[in-house]
Design a protein around this motif. Structure first.
Motif, short mmCIF file in Angstrom:
data_model
loop_
_atom_site.label_atom_id
_atom_site.label_comp_id
_atom_site.label_asym_id
_atom_site.label_seq_id
_atom_site.Cartn_x
_atom_site.Cartn_y
_atom_site.Cartn_z
N GLY A 270 0.83 -1.21 0.00
CA GLY A 270 0.00 0.00 0.00
C GLY A 270 0.86 1.25 0.00
O GLY A 270 0.51 2.25 -0.63
N PHE A 271 1.99 1.17 0.66
CA PHE A 271 2.91 2.31 0.73
C PHE A 271 3.45 2.63 -0.67
O PHE A 271 3.48 3.78 -1.10
CB PHE A 271 4.06 1.96 1.68
N GLY A 272 3.88 1.57 -1.38
CA GLY A 272 4.38 1.76 -2.75
C GLY A 272 3.33 2.45 -3.61
O GLY A 272 3.63 3.38 -4.35
N MET A 273 2.09 2.01 -3.47
CA MET A 273 1.01 2.62 -4.25
C MET A 273 0.82 4.08 -3.84
O MET A 273 0.65 4.96 -4.69
CB MET A 273 -0.30 1.87 -4.01
N GLY A 274 0.86 4.33 -2.53
CA GLY A 274 0.69 5.71 -2.04
C GLY A 274 1.76 6.62 -2.63
O GLY A 274 1.45 7.72 -3.09
N VAL A 275 3.01 6.15 -2.61
CA VAL A 275 4.10 6.97 -3.14
C VAL A 275 3.88 7.21 -4.64
O VAL A 275 4.05 8.33 -5.13
CB VAL A 275 5.46 6.28 -2.90
N TRP A 276 3.42 6.18 -5.34
CA TRP A 276 3.18 6.34 -6.77
C TRP A 276 2.07 7.36 -7.03
O TRP A 276 2.20 8.26 -7.85
CB TRP A 276 2.81 4.99 -7.40
N THR A 279 3.41 10.89 -6.23
CA THR A 279 4.45 11.46 -7.10
C THR A 279 4.01 11.54 -8.55
O THR A 279 4.51 12.36 -9.30
CB THR A 279 5.74 10.63 -7.01
N SER A 280 3.06 10.71 -8.96
CA SER A 280 2.70 10.71 -10.38
C SER A 280 1.54 11.67 -10.67
O SER A 280 1.23 11.94 -11.81
CB SER A 280 2.32 9.31 -10.84
N GLY A 281 0.91 12.17 -9.65
CA GLY A 281 -0.23 13.05 -9.88
C GLY A 281 0.04 14.45 -9.38
O GLY A 281 1.19 14.89 -9.32
N ASP A 282 -1.03 15.14 -8.99
CA ASP A 282 -0.81 16.51 -8.56
C ASP A 282 -0.78 16.64 -7.04
O ASP A 282 -0.97 17.72 -6.50
CB ASP A 282 -1.88 17.44 -9.17
N TRP A 283 -0.54 15.51 -6.33
CA TRP A 283 -0.55 15.58 -4.87
C TRP A 283 0.81 15.96 -4.29
O TRP A 283 0.92 16.88 -3.51
CB TRP A 283 -0.97 14.24 -4.27
N GLY A 284 1.84 15.22 -4.67
CA GLY A 284 3.16 15.43 -4.07
C GLY A 284 3.24 14.76 -2.72
O GLY A 284 2.23 14.30 -2.17
N SER A 288 0.06 16.36 5.05
CA SER A 288 0.22 15.68 6.34
C SER A 288 -0.03 14.18 6.21
O SER A 288 0.66 13.37 6.82
CB SER A 288 -0.71 16.29 7.39
N HIS A 289 -1.00 13.79 5.36
CA HIS A 289 -1.28 12.37 5.18
C HIS A 289 -0.06 11.62 4.67
O HIS A 289 0.31 10.57 5.19
CB HIS A 289 -2.45 12.18 4.22
N GLN A 290 0.58 12.17 3.65
CA GLN A 290 1.73 11.50 3.07
C GLN A 290 2.90 11.45 4.06
O GLN A 290 3.56 10.42 4.21
CB GLN A 290 2.20 12.24 1.79
N ILE A 291 3.14 12.57 4.76
CA ILE A 291 4.29 12.63 5.68
C ILE A 291 4.08 11.69 6.87
O ILE A 291 4.96 10.90 7.22
CB ILE A 291 4.54 14.08 6.14
#
Ligand code: HEM
Ligand code: HEM
Ligand code: HEM
Ligand SMILES: *[C@@H]1O[C@H](CO)[C@@H](O)[C@H](O)[C@H]1NC(C)=O
Length: 417
Positions: A270-276, A279-284, A288-291
């Motif tokens: 799930g982490f790999g998907m989250g990072v993808w 990074t691949s969209g407009d989120w970055g 706070s959720h990502q960090i």
């Protein structure tokens, strides 16, 4: 058994939280259907592109959908067969009362992939970039009861590419109320792509490969990320942690360790998907959720080592260790943080209110049960001799005198305060 019933309860709830489009087939006789989808970016900001789909059998001369409550003042879209008979024309029109609506060149519509005539069905996948307001009115893209109208006319195909082609009055018409809060989807480019005529994908050979567009795939990855993470942090990790307090087995440590490593591998996926996604969209990776997610996963990496070191030392000295204290409290903190982060993720993805509530309720029930189990184990263990007896699940099992010849050593070991 426990695991089974709670899984069965949680999975449909999690998946019910995902909806991309609302659909209505208001007239069984005509076979016309309408769908509306609002991208996340639009529902979040309250304005922007919206998507809709019109479909119906080619025995219909035209199929129309309109924003509004009646013909007058509504923003209408009429679909009919294109000149070559292979595709469709979408004609945006302004409703002006009980007569033919007028072509409206102001409306910014585009026909998307998946549109066409196939197997006797006409389909138009449409994106509109300025449909939140028009000359005769406006529409709240976040409304839970938004007003639309529809109408159909039977007859021979119009076969025209002219958006102002003359049309005749409908055979049937009516109103539709869409709950647009349920129509909020991911940041899709074309939410209806997968709804392309079946033959279009079925007949394409393996050389053409994927049947879904990048945006559909993206949506699926977002859903998979949410489901896997929720599964890991709301269900698997807590259950795996509680094995230590509930089960009685000589292999308890390995059951626990194995269960947690399994949950961890799901979380890593799930982490790999989250990072993808990030990074691949407009989120970055700056929200706070990502960090918080990255911190949780990084610190979780310490858990197996802490648990293992404690276990090895415990097996040798039969003494509670500081490693266990670290493992237990770091573990508990990370599970709580992870659960909270799932809620932040749902907010980020603008999931439905129902989805958020379902997640909150399940996380709450799991959290309360967890505390109840840990407290019970602690209270039970308190009466026994030895330091921090109840806190140490291992001691409850391995230090029982009848367990092994080592038992008495373990017990006396733990009696040395
Ligand atoms: C040549 C084109 C059209 C003509 C002459 C026409 C005419 C009329 C007339 C006379 C009525 C009132 C009687 C009845 O209910 O049948 C009506 C109602 C209605 N029409 Fe149309 N119409 C046309 C196109 C459309 C289109 C493209 C839509 C698309 C959504 C539409 C949607 C409706 C709806 C929802 C009603 C009932 C609500 C209302 O009274 O406004 N019509 N139309
Ligand atoms: C504890 C770890 C995590 C949990 C429990 C978690 C959970 C979730 C959940 C439940 C959603 C909502 C999905 C939906 O409603 O469709 C979500 C969305 C999201 N997550 Fe995570 N996540 C975690 C870690 C991460 C990490 C490490 C990243 C990236 C570095 C990340 C990036 C995202 C993004 C960008 C979205 C929004 C997707 C979208 O709507 O386009 N997540 N997460
Ligand atoms: C990602 C992996 C892991 C996580 C998240 C995790 C999490 C936890 C948590 C939260 C507890 C405390 C349960 C409570 O609330 O009372 C716990 C206890 C324990 N874990 Fe793990 N664990 C993991 C892996 C392991 C491994 C690999 C081992 C050993 C091989 C291990 C050995 C233990 C032991 C022995 C205890 C009981 C400690 C005590 O109370 O004395 N864990 N674990
Ligand atoms: C119909 O036209 C749209 C827009 O040009 C296109 O994306 C779609 O692929 C066409 N469909 C067919 C079956 O040619």
């Amino acid at each position: 058994m426990k695991i089974h019933s709670s899984m069965a309860a949680v999975l449909p709830l999690i998946s019910a939280a995902y909806s991309e489009a609302v659909k209505s087939c208001p007239s069984e006789a005509s076979g016309a259907c309408y769908q509306v989808s609002v991208p996340t970016t639009t529902s979040r900001s309250g304005s922007g592109e919206i998507f809709f789909q019109l479909s119906g059998p080619s025995s219909l001369q035209w199929v129309a959908l309109g924003q509004g409550q009646q013909m007058a003042g509504s923003n209408i879209f009429v679909m009919y067969a294109s000149e070559d008979g292979q595709n469709v024309t979408v004609s945006p029109r302004a409703g002006v009362g009980h007569r033919e609506p007028m072509f409206n060149p102001e409306t910014q519509v585009s026909l998307l992939d998946g549109s066409g005539i196939s197997d006797g069905m006409m389909t138009a996948n449409v994106r509109c970039s300025n449909c939140e307001s028009w000359a005769g009115g406006e529409m709240d893209v976040r409304s839970s009861s938004s007003n639309w109208i529809w109408a159909v006319k039977e007859g021979d195909p119009l076969q025209s590419d002219d958006q102002s082609a003359e049309i005749e009055r409908h055979d049937e018409n009516g109103e539709i109320t869409f709950d647009l809060t349920r129509a909020a989807g991911g940041s899709s480019m074309n939410p209806f792509e997968d709804a392309a005529p079946a033959t279009a994908t079925a007949s394409s050979g393996p050389s053409q490969g994927q049947s879904s567009s990048p945006s559909m795939m993206r949506r699926n990855v977002v859903i998979a990320h949410g489901v896997l993470m929720a599964l890991a942090f709301v269900l698997l990790f807590p259950l795996g942690a509680l094995t230590i307090r509930i089960l009685r087995s000589r292999r308890l440590v390995w059951i626990h360790g194995g269960a947690q490593l399994f949950a961890f591998s799901i979380a890593i996926a799930g982490f790999g998907m989250g990072v993808w996604i990030a990074t691949s969209g407009d989120w970055g990776v700056n929200g706070s959720h990502q960090i918080i997610g990255i911190i949780v996963i990084a610190l979780l990496l310490l858990q197996p080592a802490l648990g293992l070191i404690h276990h090895v030392l415990f097996a040798k000295h039969h003494q509670p260790t500081a490693w266990a204290l670290g493992h237990v409290w770091l573990g508990r903190s990370l599970l709580i943080l992870g659960m909270i982060n799932g809620g932040l993720g749902l907010r980020l993805a603008d999931n439905t209110t129902k989805g958020k509530i379902a997640y909150g309720v399940i996380a709450g029930v799991v959290g309360v049960s967890y505390i109840a189990v840990v407290l019970t184990a602690w209270i039970r263990g308190r009466g026994r001799p030895g330091p921090r007896d109840g806190e140490t699940g291992e001691k409850l099992t391995e230090a029982r005198p009848e367990n092994s010849p080592m038992g008495s050593t373990a017990a006396s070991g733990s009696l040395r305060t």
